[in-house]
Motif scaffolding. Structure first.
Motif, PDB file in Angstrom:
ATOM      1  N   LYS A 174     -12.681 -13.626  -7.909  1.00  0.00           N
ATOM      2  CA  LYS A 174     -14.051 -13.501  -8.182  1.00  0.00           C
ATOM      3  C   LYS A 174     -14.556 -12.008  -7.733  1.00  0.00           C
ATOM      4  N   GLY A 175     -13.665 -10.943  -7.251  1.00  0.00           N
ATOM      5  CA  GLY A 175     -14.461  -9.902  -7.071  1.00  0.00           C
ATOM      6  C   GLY A 175     -13.769  -8.924  -8.015  1.00  0.00           C
ATOM      7  N   ILE A 176     -13.820  -7.666  -7.674  1.00  0.00           N
ATOM      8  CA  ILE A 176     -13.265  -6.443  -8.294  1.00  0.00           C
ATOM      9  C   ILE A 176     -12.319  -5.777  -7.406  1.00  0.00           C
ATOM     10  N   GLY A 177     -10.924  -5.594  -8.018  1.00  0.00           N
ATOM     11  CA  GLY A 177      -9.905  -4.770  -7.324  1.00  0.00           C
ATOM     12  C   GLY A 177      -8.854  -5.526  -6.591  1.00  0.00           C
ATOM     13  N   ASN A 178      -8.001  -5.021  -6.297  1.00  0.00           N
ATOM     14  CA  ASN A 178      -6.925  -5.599  -5.555  1.00  0.00           C
ATOM     15  C   ASN A 178      -7.258  -5.970  -4.115  1.00  0.00           C
ATOM     16  N   GLY A 179      -7.280  -7.343  -3.898  1.00  0.00           N
ATOM     17  CA  GLY A 179      -7.641  -7.788  -2.419  1.00  0.00           C
ATOM     18  C   GLY A 179      -6.851  -7.372  -1.539  1.00  0.00           C
ATOM     19  N   VAL A 180      -5.540  -7.231  -1.477  1.00  0.00           N
ATOM     20  CA  VAL A 180      -4.688  -6.750  -0.322  1.00  0.00           C
ATOM     21  C   VAL A 180      -5.147  -5.013  -0.002  1.00  0.00           C
ATOM     22  N   SER A 181      -5.052  -4.421  -1.065  1.00  0.00           N
ATOM     23  CA  SER A 181      -5.380  -2.824  -1.065  1.00  0.00           C
ATOM     24  C   SER A 181      -6.666  -2.804  -0.592  1.00  0.00           C
ATOM     25  N   LEU A 182      -7.724  -3.369  -0.989  1.00  0.00           N
ATOM     26  CA  LEU A 182      -9.139  -3.038  -0.486  1.00  0.00           C
ATOM     27  C   LEU A 182      -9.206  -3.488   1.002  1.00  0.00           C
ATOM     28  N   PRO A 280       4.726   1.387  -3.293  1.00  0.00           N
ATOM     29  CA  PRO A 280       5.852   1.793  -2.770  1.00  0.00           C
ATOM     30  C   PRO A 280       5.750   2.055  -1.059  1.00  0.00           C
ATOM     31  N   VAL A 281       4.764   2.924  -1.066  1.00  0.00           N
ATOM     32  CA  VAL A 281       4.246   3.401   0.387  1.00  0.00           C
ATOM     33  C   VAL A 281       4.285   2.303   1.251  1.00  0.00           C
ATOM     34  N   ILE A 282       3.337   1.170   0.889  1.00  0.00           N
ATOM     35  CA  ILE A 282       2.975   0.083   1.980  1.00  0.00           C
ATOM     36  C   ILE A 282       4.062  -0.824   1.930  1.00  0.00           C
ATOM     37  N   PHE A 283       5.016  -0.912   1.215  1.00  0.00           N
ATOM     38  CA  PHE A 283       6.332  -1.683   0.940  1.00  0.00           C
ATOM     39  C   PHE A 283       7.148  -1.034   2.092  1.00  0.00           C
ATOM     40  N   PHE A 405      -0.446  10.327   9.863  1.00  0.00           N
ATOM     41  CA  PHE A 405      -1.301   9.151   9.470  1.00  0.00           C
ATOM     42  C   PHE A 405      -2.211   9.728   8.315  1.00  0.00           C
ATOM     43  N   ALA A 406      -2.639  11.042   8.122  1.00  0.00           N
ATOM     44  CA  ALA A 406      -3.576  11.583   7.269  1.00  0.00           C
ATOM     45  C   ALA A 406      -3.242  11.395   5.778  1.00  0.00           C
ATOM     46  N   GLY A 407      -1.676  11.817   5.670  1.00  0.00           N
ATOM     47  CA  GLY A 407      -1.224  11.647   4.432  1.00  0.00           C
ATOM     48  C   GLY A 407      -1.492  10.321   3.720  1.00  0.00           C
ATOM     49  N   THR A 408      -0.613   9.484   4.514  1.00  0.00           N
ATOM     50  CA  THR A 408      -0.832   7.915   3.901  1.00  0.00           C
ATOM     51  C   THR A 408      -2.105   7.438   3.788  1.00  0.00           C
ATOM     52  N   SER A 409      -3.153   7.851   4.746  1.00  0.00           N
ATOM     53  CA  SER A 409      -4.402   7.368   4.374  1.00  0.00           C
ATOM     54  C   SER A 409      -5.074   7.753   3.401  1.00  0.00           C
ATOM     55  N   VAL A 410      -4.912   9.353   3.160  1.00  0.00           N
ATOM     56  CA  VAL A 410      -5.516   9.811   1.884  1.00  0.00           C
ATOM     57  C   VAL A 410      -4.835   9.150   0.655  1.00  0.00           C
ATOM     58  N   LEU A 411      -3.720   8.687   0.571  1.00  0.00           N
ATOM     59  CA  LEU A 411      -2.950   8.233  -0.533  1.00  0.00           C
ATOM     60  C   LEU A 411      -3.623   7.065  -0.724  1.00  0.00           C
TER      61      LEU A 411
END
Length: 447
Positions: A174-182, A280-283, A405-411
């Motif tokens: 019912k929303g917009i975007g990918n729930g897990v990523s958001l 791929p990074v999250i996996f 942590f910064a690189g992963t966070s920015v990505l």
């Protein structure tokens, strides 16, 4: 920046999109509130202290959980069980024929696969909860029998993981975007002030370490400005690659419909360079956390040579980053393989009377599209590795803690935000008069 602001304003002017955006914000708000609800029967400070002793592993797990792990909240596990379950089910779908058939059954098959993934996620959440509580059993509060206290905390963690899965799927529906990523995005955003504060105090320490007060202030300010500029450069670079695409030109033949002549135009097929996004990074982070958890639980104090080697390997050694490098490459190609369908694209081109210049229709077109996507995967994998590992190297050389942590966070932040903006722009284009007429024309031509 003006384009993003205009998109946001226009989105809130359209009632249907506004409702979906507000629903998404409401779900994310509920997730953030849930992250503040403590689990009964456990000392949150002691629990957080134990996890922080795990070093990089604890930070990775806290990132995946959306920032709730260190607070010992009921949503401490976050989306980690769901991500792991998704990886397992997608891998099994390649080798188990019934699951492979389900994945090819369209909408009905997708719903069944989602149901299997949800059940698997809850089972994994239960196992992961047991491991967490066992490893942090010294943080359990007294007053209840040990077995009852253990069961209560495990039940809370497992139920919280089920709630996170439910919230993520509600965003998808019912929303917009990918729930897990958001959900991961929301957890990182809430930690940005803490990251800025850490950088500030690091610059203050550098300033205090210099005897000359004036030079110390200049050095501290200079370090802060340099780090900020590097962060901006990384963000610009990431956005550039995420929006980059390889356009395959397609020539459509002319058709005579009644007395009108249609077709004959040139178009293109856009293939994104960063086709897999941040998945791929999250996996990779999810997979690497599994052996690290096992080592921290059962071999933390072991003197066995194999156990010591494994512990050193998965705590930031060169071997760890080599495995990280290989897994990012593997998941980049794997994720594209299961989500990109060159056969369907080639059939759509042929069906609409199109042809790629110099490429025959049918299998040659499919092979050309597949080969182009394969070459882009190499660029994408190198990009993901650079963004995630380079900040780690910088952190080791400069002494800045948690810079990895910064690189992963920015990505993740740029990827999720960019995808959200693209979806909103797509919804606006469909609902605009021009988009509506184009959509109506396409449907009429198909009939």
């Amino acid at each position: 920046m003006n384009g993003i602001f205009d998109t946001a304003v226009n989105a809130f002017r359209v009632e249907s999109i506004r409702k979906r955006l507000l629903f998404t914000f409401m779900i994310l708000g509920l997730f953030m509130i849930g992250g503040l609800v403590p689990v009964p029967g456990i000392d949150a400070k002691e629990f957080s202290s134990i996890l922080q002793q795990w070093g990089q592993l604890g930070s990775i797990m806290d990132l995946i959980s959306g920032g709730g792990l260190y607070h010992a909240s009921i949503l401490s596990l976050g989306v980690s069980p769901y991500i792991n379950a998704s990886i397992i089910i997608q891998l099994l779908a390649v080798v188990i024929p019934p699951l492979e058939d389900l994945s090819k059954e369209g909408e009905s098959g997708r719903k069944k696969m989602d149901k299997i993934t949800r059940i698997s996620a809850i089972c994994l959440a239960f196992v992961q909860s047991c491991l967490f509580v066992y490893s942090t059993r010294s943080a359990l509060k007294s007053g209840l029998p040990t077995w009852l206290n253990f069961g209560l905390v495990v039940l809370c963690f497992t139920a919280g993981a089920a709630v996170v899965v439910f919230l993520g799927e509600k965003i998808n529906d019912k929303g917009i975007g990918n729930g897990v990523s958001l959900i991961i995005f929301a957890g990182i955003v809430t930690r940005l002030p803490q990251m800025v504060e850490t950088l500030y105090y690091k610059c203050v320490d550098i300033s205090d370490s210099i005897d000359n007060a004036v030079l110390g202030v200049i050095a501290g300010v200079a370090v802060f400005i340099v780090v900020a500029l590097v962060a901006v450069i990384i963000i610009v670079f990431v956005l550039f690659v995420q929006n980059a695409e390889r356009r395959i030109p397609v020539q459509y033949s002319k058709k005579v419909v009644g007395r009108a002549q249609r077709g004959g135009n040139r178009d293109y097929i856009p293939l994104k360079v960063n086709m897999s996004g941040v998945m791929p990074v999250i996996f990779t982070m999810s997979i690497l956390s599994v052996p690290s958890i096992i080592i921290s639980l059962f071999f933390s104090n072991s003197t066995n040579k194999v156990a010591v080697w494994l512990k050193e390997t998965f705590t930031g050694s060169a071997w760890y980053y080599l495995i990280y490098f290989l897994l990012v490459f593997a998941f980049t190609f794997f994720y594209t393989q299961i989500n990109f369908h060159p056969v369907e694209i080639a059939n759509s081109i042929t069906k609409n009377g199109g042809m790629i210049n110099g490429i025959r229709s049918g299998k040659p077109t499919t092979d050309f599209i597949k080969g182009t996507a394969y070459r882009l995967n190499w660029i994408e994998a190198v990009f993901l590795v650079l963004v995630c590992i380079v900040p780690t190297v910088v952190g080791i050389l400069t002494g800045f803690e948690n810079v990895w942590f910064a690189g992963t966070s920015v990505l993740i932040l740029t990827g999720v935000a960019n995808d959200l903006i693209v979806q909103v722009e797509g919804e606006l284009e469909i609902r605009s008069p021009k988009g509506f007429l184009e959509d109506l024309t396409i449907k009429t031509n198909k009939r």
